[in-house]
Enzyme design. Sequence first.
Site, PDB file in Angstrom:
ATOM      1  N   LYS A 110       0.840  -1.201   0.000  1.00 39.47           N
ATOM      2  CA  LYS A 110       0.000   0.000   0.000  1.00 39.47           C
ATOM      3  C   LYS A 110       0.883   1.261   0.000  1.00 39.47           C
ATOM      4  O   LYS A 110       2.099   1.168   0.153  1.00 39.47           O
ATOM      5  CB  LYS A 110      -0.896  -0.017   1.229  1.00 39.47           C
ATOM      6  CG  LYS A 110      -0.132   0.002   2.541  1.00 39.47           C
ATOM      7  CD  LYS A 110      -1.044  -0.288   3.715  1.00 39.47           C
ATOM      8  CE  LYS A 110      -0.279  -0.307   5.011  1.00 39.47           C
ATOM      9  NZ  LYS A 110      -1.075  -0.917   6.096  1.00 39.47           N
ATOM     10  N   ARG A 138     -11.009   0.010  13.444  1.00 39.58           N
ATOM     11  CA  ARG A 138     -11.034   0.856  12.244  1.00 39.58           C
ATOM     12  C   ARG A 138     -12.179   0.371  11.360  1.00 39.58           C
ATOM     13  O   ARG A 138     -13.169   1.059  11.172  1.00 39.58           O
ATOM     14  CB  ARG A 138      -9.700   0.765  11.491  1.00 39.58           C
ATOM     15  CG  ARG A 138      -8.613   1.631  12.066  1.00 39.58           C
ATOM     16  CD  ARG A 138      -7.443   1.869  11.123  1.00 39.58           C
ATOM     17  NE  ARG A 138      -6.933   0.682  10.454  1.00 39.58           N
ATOM     18  CZ  ARG A 138      -5.671   0.530  10.072  1.00 39.58           C
ATOM     19  NH1 ARG A 138      -4.788   1.489  10.294  1.00 39.58           N
ATOM     20  NH2 ARG A 138      -5.271  -0.560   9.451  1.00 39.58           N
ATOM     21  N   TYR A 194      16.063  30.415   6.509  1.00 41.45           N
ATOM     22  CA  TYR A 194      14.918  31.200   6.976  1.00 41.45           C
ATOM     23  C   TYR A 194      14.911  31.379   8.483  1.00 41.45           C
ATOM     24  O   TYR A 194      15.303  30.475   9.222  1.00 41.45           O
ATOM     25  CB  TYR A 194      13.612  30.478   6.624  1.00 41.45           C
ATOM     26  CG  TYR A 194      13.254  30.519   5.169  1.00 41.45           C
ATOM     27  CD1 TYR A 194      13.046  31.728   4.515  1.00 41.45           C
ATOM     28  CD2 TYR A 194      13.084  29.328   4.460  1.00 41.45           C
ATOM     29  CE1 TYR A 194      12.687  31.749   3.173  1.00 41.45           C
ATOM     30  CE2 TYR A 194      12.718  29.337   3.125  1.00 41.45           C
ATOM     31  CZ  TYR A 194      12.528  30.557   2.489  1.00 41.45           C
ATOM     32  OH  TYR A 194      12.173  30.574   1.181  1.00 41.45           O
TER      33      TYR A 194
HETATM   34  C1  LIG Z   1      -0.434  -2.107   6.536  1.00 43.79           C
HETATM   35  C2  LIG Z   1      -1.059  -3.390   6.777  1.00 43.79           C
HETATM   36  C3  LIG Z   1      -0.275  -4.563   6.862  1.00 43.79           C
HETATM   37  C4  LIG Z   1       1.241  -4.519   6.858  1.00 43.79           C
HETATM   38  O1  LIG Z   1       1.696  -4.010   8.079  1.00 43.79           O
HETATM   39  P1  LIG Z   1       3.261  -3.956   8.432  1.00 43.79           P
HETATM   40  O2  LIG Z   1       3.284  -3.678   9.893  1.00 43.79           O
HETATM   41  O3  LIG Z   1       3.829  -2.859   7.622  1.00 43.79           O
HETATM   42  O4  LIG Z   1       3.822  -5.271   8.090  1.00 43.79           O
HETATM   43  C5  LIG Z   1      -0.943  -5.757   6.986  1.00 43.79           C
HETATM   44  N1  LIG Z   1      -2.295  -5.821   7.028  1.00 43.79           N
HETATM   45  C6  LIG Z   1      -3.077  -4.719   6.966  1.00 43.79           C
HETATM   46  C7  LIG Z   1      -4.559  -4.858   7.021  1.00 43.79           C
HETATM   47  C8  LIG Z   1      -2.483  -3.473   6.836  1.00 43.79           C
HETATM   48  O5  LIG Z   1      -3.248  -2.379   6.772  1.00 43.79           O
END
Ligand SMILES: *Cc1c(COP(=O)(O)O)cnc(C)c1O
Length: 377
Positions: A43, A141, A270
Amino acid sequence: MSHPSTLTSHGPTIAEVDLNALQENVRTIKDFTENSRLMAVIKTNAYGHGVVPIGRAAVRAGAARLGVTMVDEGAQLRAGGIDVPIHILSSIMSWQARDAVRYDLTSSVSSLELAHTLSREAIRQKKKHQVHLKIDTGLHRFGIQPEEAIAFCRSVYDLTGLEWEGIYTHFSSADEGDWKTTEEQFALFLETIEKLKEHGYHFPIRHAGASTIAIERKDMHLEMIRPGIALFGYTPEERQSEMISLKPVMGLKSRLLHVRELPPNTSVGYGNNYVTKDYEKIAVIPIGHGDGYHRALSNNGEMLVRGRRVPIVGEVSLDQTLIDVTAVPDVQEGDAVVLMGSQGADTISAREIAGWMGSIVDEVLAGLKERVERIYE
Ligand SMILES: *Cc1c(COP(=O)(O)O)cnc(C)c1O
């Protein structure tokens, strides 16, 4: 990432993405699991590394599936020629159902409305749409509450066009090493699955664990693990870095665009936030908070030049950051500078940068904007 084809060169600031390291990490994590398949969670543009090149490399290294959170990322992966299952690990708006079905993405379902909308779309497009039921065991969530799962399945399990391929949950406190809470959530998840089974609702693929579980808790792998950050070379927590050997995938490099010597008592950058103490050589690096190089690094971070650590001075601005290179012998304009990665005997890791920023590795990597060109090697 898009890059105007008329250019014949790239700028001084680049993010190098080591696809071999990514593939090694996929294989290393796979070695931690016995029979579970691996979903590479890519993602947020693959945590900043570029969703299509990373997706391709992960599949080549043995990832059975990919996980994203946006329909658009799924569509990009399909356009990139990837044909393994691609999960949307988030709820989506009803108007996105059409694309989710069209691109054969695997949807997460945690609302009646979305289940019905996806079913209607699948019928309309004459497809079977793969869905995974999301159970909320405490992250709060998304997800069906465990006590509502049976009633939920009663109303949507038999909807035409949907194939209930899996069921999953996401832990709230595994990274923190809170095993009591995590074990409770895991037990609740399994219990819910049992009850559903007794009522005739089956889900062949059960999954719960992200990177932390992949590394630390084989007993919670089930049919699939979902590592994200570990793919990119970092464990979620420092305590795990001794448990697995991962290679950082991204390096961030630039050049000294300009070097000048300033007399003592000169304000630099700045807002009068840094004043030279002596004659100092100050160099300009073309990266700033507009690139995702955080303002929290102002007067508070380091880079490597000719193998030496040098401090960031003054405020990080939109496009530029200043460093004090006085201590670097023979320093010259054009010298290579490493913002993240190794130079000489020293290394600046994303974890160290996260520490300066008061943040986590995920934000350092995923926060790097697309305008920083990714170079794949
Ligand atoms: C982001 C996510 C993961 C991966 O998590 P990491 O801690 O980066 O390995 C796995 N499952 C879901 C549902 C996520 O949102």
